[in-house]
Design an enzyme around this catalytic site. Structure first.
Site, PDB file in Angstrom:
ATOM      1  N   GLN A  86      -3.965  -1.314   9.886  1.00  0.00           N
ATOM      2  CA  GLN A  86      -3.965  -2.670   9.340  1.00  0.00           C
ATOM      3  C   GLN A  86      -4.483  -3.659  10.387  1.00  0.00           C
ATOM      4  OE1 GLN A  86      -2.969  -3.397   6.061  1.00  0.00           O
ATOM      5  NE2 GLN A  86      -3.800  -5.428   6.498  1.00  0.00           N
ATOM      6  N   LYS A 136       0.840  -1.203   0.000  1.00  0.00           N
ATOM      7  CA  LYS A 136       0.000   0.000   0.000  1.00  0.00           C
ATOM      8  C   LYS A 136       0.875   1.253   0.000  1.00  0.00           C
ATOM      9  CE  LYS A 136      -3.733  -2.507   2.236  1.00  0.00           C
ATOM     10  NZ  LYS A 136      -4.317  -2.955   3.495  1.00  0.00           N
ATOM     11  N   ASP A 173     -10.609   3.125   4.407  1.00  0.00           N
ATOM     12  CA  ASP A 173     -10.920   1.691   4.348  1.00  0.00           C
ATOM     13  C   ASP A 173     -12.437   1.457   4.360  1.00  0.00           C
ATOM     14  OD1 ASP A 173      -9.003  -0.239   3.994  1.00  0.00           O
ATOM     15  OD2 ASP A 173      -8.399  -0.337   6.098  1.00  0.00           O
TER      16      ASP A 173
END
Ligand code: NDP
Length: 282
Positions: free
Chosen positions: A97, A53, A120
């Site tokens: 994460q 990412k 997200d």
């Protein structure tokens, strides 16, 4: 029938190319889109995802900050890192994460991210907005699946779709998005009876389970579109999906490979969401 392959790598590259001028224009106007990725602990798979990412953000000319914290980090410490990023004008998107180490309440941490920086799309505010068809950050994996479905050119209105797997990050938002495409959607899970029959009726099959090749090729309705979200380790160490690929490809009209299908799209959608967050705030 031999299915056409939906090449997620190619579509993701196309999307990245489209983002580059937007990033450049925002930067020229004085606001480079900024993504912060927070990694807690030493889960090797998470470390790989975070690196991918960060690398993609850098390639696109975005500002990116990777914050790596030890597994001993407390929930309070992590919440304070999130607070700092929420308040930081250089940061448009925040990604923590998952999974997080034991002892940290994942929901508590994800809820702390400002909905406007929740690229997200996991915050309950964004979940609610998605179901109400209001502008929202949509979770990246199901949003990427929609992009792939669009590339088939198929008219999905009124089609029967089945989503297998009901997680908050893939299965459930996938149902909301397919409903928005006017599909008639069935959500299957581990308690579903006669999964083979349920899948056999579907014009669109989305597998998001995490069990290697559990969706059998023989279940697929001839001409169906098959999207395989699953990422599983094969006995030989290579990656494989939730769908029995070769047999399903014999019957489907379109199919995604694993790897190279949904995976690259997830990262492309994260970048898209971050640029959108930056545009909104610029
Ligand atoms: P979860 O483990 O959170 O959810 C799995 C779902 O599958 C659950 O709803 C479970 O049902 C259901 N399930 C398990 N076994 C069966 C079965 N035998 N029959 C029917 N349903 C079953 O997984 P995620 O949604 O997080 O991820 C799913 C897969 O997608 C994983 O392989 C993951 O690695 C992959 N993934 C890939 C991404 C990408 O970018 N390519 C991104 C995110 C995930 P129940 O609720 O009843 O337990």
């Amino acid at each position: 029938m031999s299915a056409r392959v939906l090449d997620g790598k190619a579509v993701a590259a196309e999307m990245s190319n489209a983002l580059r001028p937007q990033v450049a224009a925002l930067s020229a106007a004085g606001h480079t889109p900024g993504l912060a990725v927070v990694l807690v602990g030493d889960d090797p798979a998470s470390a790989v995802y975070v690196r991918l990412k960060s690398r993609r953000a850098e390639e696109l000319g975005m500002y990116h900050r990777q914050i790596t914290l030890p597994a001993t980090t407390t929930e309070a410490e992590l919440l304070s890192v999130v607070d700092g990023l929420n308040a930081d004008p250089a940061i448009d998107g925040i990604l923590v994460q998952v999974p997080l180490p034991a002892g940290i309440d994942k929901d508590r941490v994800l809820d702390q991210i400002l909905p406007a920086k929740d690229v997200d799309g996991f915050h309950p505010v964004n979940t609610g907005r998605l179901w109400q068809r209001r502008a929202a950050f949509v979770p990246c994996t199901p949003a990427g699946v929609v992009e792939l479905l669009k590339r088939t050119g198929a008219d999905l209105r009124g089609k029967d779709a089945v989503v297998i797997g009901r997680s908050n990050i893939v299965g459930k938002p996938m149902v909301a998005l397919l409903e928005q495409l006017d599909c008639t959607v069935t959500l299957a899970h581990s308690r579903t009876r006669n999964l083979a029959e349920v899948v056999g009726r579907a014009d669109v099959v989305i597998a998001a389970v995490g069990v290697l090749e559990m969706v059998k090729g023989a279940w697929i309705k001839p001409g169906a579109i098959v999207i395989d979200v699953g990422v599983n380790k094969r006995p030989d160490g290579k990656l494989g999906g939730d769908v029995e690929y070769a047999a399903a490809a014999e019957r489907a009209s379109w199919i995604t490979p694993v790897p190279g299908g949904v995976g690259p799209m997830t990262i492309a959608m994260l970048m898209t969401n971050t640029v959108r967050a930056a545009s909104t705030r610029a």
